[in-house]
Design a protein around this motif. Structure first.
Motif, mmCIF file in Angstrom:
data_model
loop_
_atom_site.group_PDB
_atom_site.id
_atom_site.type_symbol
_atom_site.label_atom_id
_atom_site.label_comp_id
_atom_site.label_asym_id
_atom_site.label_seq_id
_atom_site.Cartn_x
_atom_site.Cartn_y
_atom_site.Cartn_z
ATOM 1 N N ILE A 115 -7.627 2.497 12.011
ATOM 2 C CA ILE A 115 -8.132 2.193 13.353
ATOM 3 C C ILE A 115 -6.982 2.421 14.324
ATOM 4 O O ILE A 115 -5.888 1.875 14.128
ATOM 5 C CB ILE A 115 -8.607 0.724 13.454
ATOM 6 C CG1 ILE A 115 -9.672 0.414 12.386
ATOM 7 C CG2 ILE A 115 -9.156 0.420 14.858
ATOM 8 C CD1 ILE A 115 -10.060 -1.062 12.296
ATOM 9 N N ARG A 150 0.837 -1.201 0.000
ATOM 10 C CA ARG A 150 0.000 0.000 0.000
ATOM 11 C C ARG A 150 0.869 1.247 0.000
ATOM 12 O O ARG A 150 1.874 1.291 0.714
ATOM 13 C CB ARG A 150 -0.900 0.012 1.235
ATOM 14 C CG ARG A 150 -1.953 -1.081 1.218
ATOM 15 C CD ARG A 150 -2.903 -0.818 2.358
ATOM 16 N NE ARG A 150 -3.921 -1.831 2.485
ATOM 17 C CZ ARG A 150 -4.809 -1.837 3.483
ATOM 18 N NH1 ARG A 150 -4.761 -0.887 4.420
ATOM 19 N NH2 ARG A 150 -5.730 -2.761 3.544
ATOM 20 N N GLU A 184 -0.297 4.001 1.105
ATOM 21 C CA GLU A 184 -0.820 4.597 2.363
ATOM 22 C C GLU A 184 -1.476 5.962 2.174
ATOM 23 O O GLU A 184 -2.500 6.258 2.789
ATOM 24 C CB GLU A 184 0.235 4.681 3.468
ATOM 25 C CG GLU A 184 1.037 3.404 3.722
ATOM 26 C CD GLU A 184 0.207 2.205 4.174
ATOM 27 O OE1 GLU A 184 -1.014 2.336 4.387
ATOM 28 O OE2 GLU A 184 0.790 1.106 4.293
HETATM 29 N N1 5AD Z 1 -5.373 0.900 11.032
HETATM 30 C C1 5AD Z 1 -5.725 0.420 9.826
HETATM 31 N N2 5AD Z 1 -4.872 -0.101 8.952
HETATM 32 C C2 5AD Z 1 -3.583 -0.172 9.302
HETATM 33 N N3 5AD Z 1 -2.512 -0.631 8.658
HETATM 34 C C3 5AD Z 1 -1.438 -0.486 9.464
HETATM 35 N N4 5AD Z 1 -1.795 0.068 10.631
HETATM 36 C C4 5AD Z 1 -3.134 0.285 10.563
HETATM 37 C C5 5AD Z 1 -4.091 0.843 11.437
HETATM 38 N N5 5AD Z 1 -3.746 1.322 12.636
HETATM 39 C C6 5AD Z 1 -2.561 -1.092 7.271
HETATM 40 C C7 5AD Z 1 -1.559 -0.332 6.406
HETATM 41 C C8 5AD Z 1 -0.629 -1.421 5.940
HETATM 42 C C9 5AD Z 1 -1.482 -2.655 6.019
HETATM 43 C C10 5AD Z 1 -0.735 -3.939 6.107
HETATM 44 O O1 5AD Z 1 -2.245 -2.449 7.187
HETATM 45 O O2 5AD Z 1 -2.247 0.241 5.312
HETATM 46 O O3 5AD Z 1 -0.130 -1.214 4.635
#
Ligand code: 5AD
Ligand code: FES
Length: 347
Positions: A235, A162, A164
């Motif tokens: 989250i 991702r 992000e």
């Molecule tokens: N909340 C939601 N998604 C998350 N990721 C990492 N931390 C969080 C979080 N706190 C997602 C990121 C990463 C994927 C493996 O999980 O987008 O690329």
């Protein structure tokens, strides 16, 4: 000004809108989300039918050298209970997944230097040798071109990374200074060039994200043309710098799933665990909004409660062994069917 209903129809026909048009849809999503979901569902149905592809997720390490502010397994979280699966354990997960009907295995982990190219290439080779009819997907973060090349040579078919966020400054707000948006996106371009089926994606509602950023996400995806797109709500995780931030919304995530389906009609689009965590019916609603992939966990039950990127993650307890059966029932209830073929991207 725009006619919201006409815009969503235009997106279906033309599979692209201008930034302002995407932004208008995002700002006015309340009035159009049902129509968007309906159109996205029918576009998906036209290409893939009422089939849901499953990918067996093997979370093989929660060690990570990075310190992303949002992520529960960041290096700086000394409360995380760290684990690594041995190559034999990873292969064991793929064997039991195969018995359950999985034909794609996603090896996901933090950026853990312990897993050298040599170790990972051997794992990939072994899995492909034991299960030649399966696809292997890697999701192990940023590595060098040479490393990606070796892993491709070992037989890996797909790669999830991702981006992000599409916004360089926003990326800087989510990550420490030693990480860069440019490097991230370069990795995605390298992966594509090497012939991986590539997955990009972003979090919805991460701290500092704007509606303008979301409009740009759609344009960015259209330009990049990834075979897969992973999105899910942000989250908070209590032991991270963003522990007190507000979570992203299920409703906005669902709407974006629909817009992504309409923008990249044949994309493989998962209804993610994060979506199922923020809303107990999130994965079903995701499918009804245009998603066509589910990624149940195949990791040993003993480590599932340790791969915690965010709080309250589902399917980490006693019920976890039953996920496949549970999902089959859930998917059937909404008129879809889990299928067990590899589910490659349709060009
Ligand atoms: N909340 C939601 N998604 C998350 N990721 C990492 N931390 C969080 C979080 N706190 C997602 C990121 C990463 C994927 C493996 O999980 O987008 O690329
Ligand atoms: Fe894991 Fe239902 S999907 S328990």
């Amino acid at each position: 000004m725009y006619n919201t209903a006409e815009l969503i129809d235009k997106l279906k026909t033309e599979t692209i809108l201008s930034r302002d048009e995407y932004l208008h849809l995002i700002k006015n999503r309340e009035v159009i989300r049902e129509r968007a979901a309906e159109l996205a569902g029918s576009v998906c149905d036209g290409i893939y039918g009422k089939k849901i592809y499953i990918r067996g997720l093997i979370e093989f390490t929660n060690y990570c050298r990075n310190n992303c502010y949002y992520c529960g397994i960041r290096a700086g979280n000394d409360k995380a209970d760290r684990y690594r699966l041995t190559p034999e354990e990873i292969i064991g997960c793929s064997d039991s997944g195969y018995e359950l009907g999985f034909r794609t295995f996603v090896l996901q982990g933090g950026e853990d230097p312990y897993y050298s190219d040599e170790i990972l290439s051997k794992v990939v080779r072994d899995i492909k040798e034991r299960h030649p009819d399966c696809a292997v997907t890697l999701s192990i973060g940023e590595r060098s071109y040479e490393s990606y090349r070796r892993l491709k040579e070992a037989g890996a078919d797909r790669y999830l990374l991702r981006h992000e966020t599409v916004n360089r400054e926003h990326y800087g707000l989510l990550h420490p200074d030693n990480m860069s948006w440019d490097n991230r996106v370069q990795c995605l371009r390298d992966l594509k060039e090497l012939g991986f089926q590539t997955g990009a994606g972003f979090m919805v509602g991460s701290p500092g994200q704007t509606e303008e950023d979301l409009a740009d996400e759609l344009l960015f995806l259209k330009e990049l043309r990834p075979e897969m797109v992973g999105i899910g709500p942000f989250i908070p995780h209590q032991d991270t710098p963003f522990g007190k931030e507000t979570a992203g919304s299920a409703e906005l995530t669902l709407f974006l799933l629909s817009l992504i389906r309409l923008t990249l009609p044949d994309v493989l689009l998962p209804a993610t665990t994060a979506l199922g965590t923020i809303d107990p019916m999130g994965r079903e609603k995701g499918i009804l909004s245009g998603a066509n992939v589910l990624m149940p966990n195949l990791s040993p039950v003993s480590v599932r409660g340790k791969y915690l990127l965010y709080d309250n993650k589902i399917c980490t307890g006693e019920e976890a062994a039953q996920c496949i059966e549970c999902l089959k029932g859930r998917v059937r209830k909404i008129g879809y069917e889990i299928v067990t073929d590899r589910g490659d991207h349709k060009d």
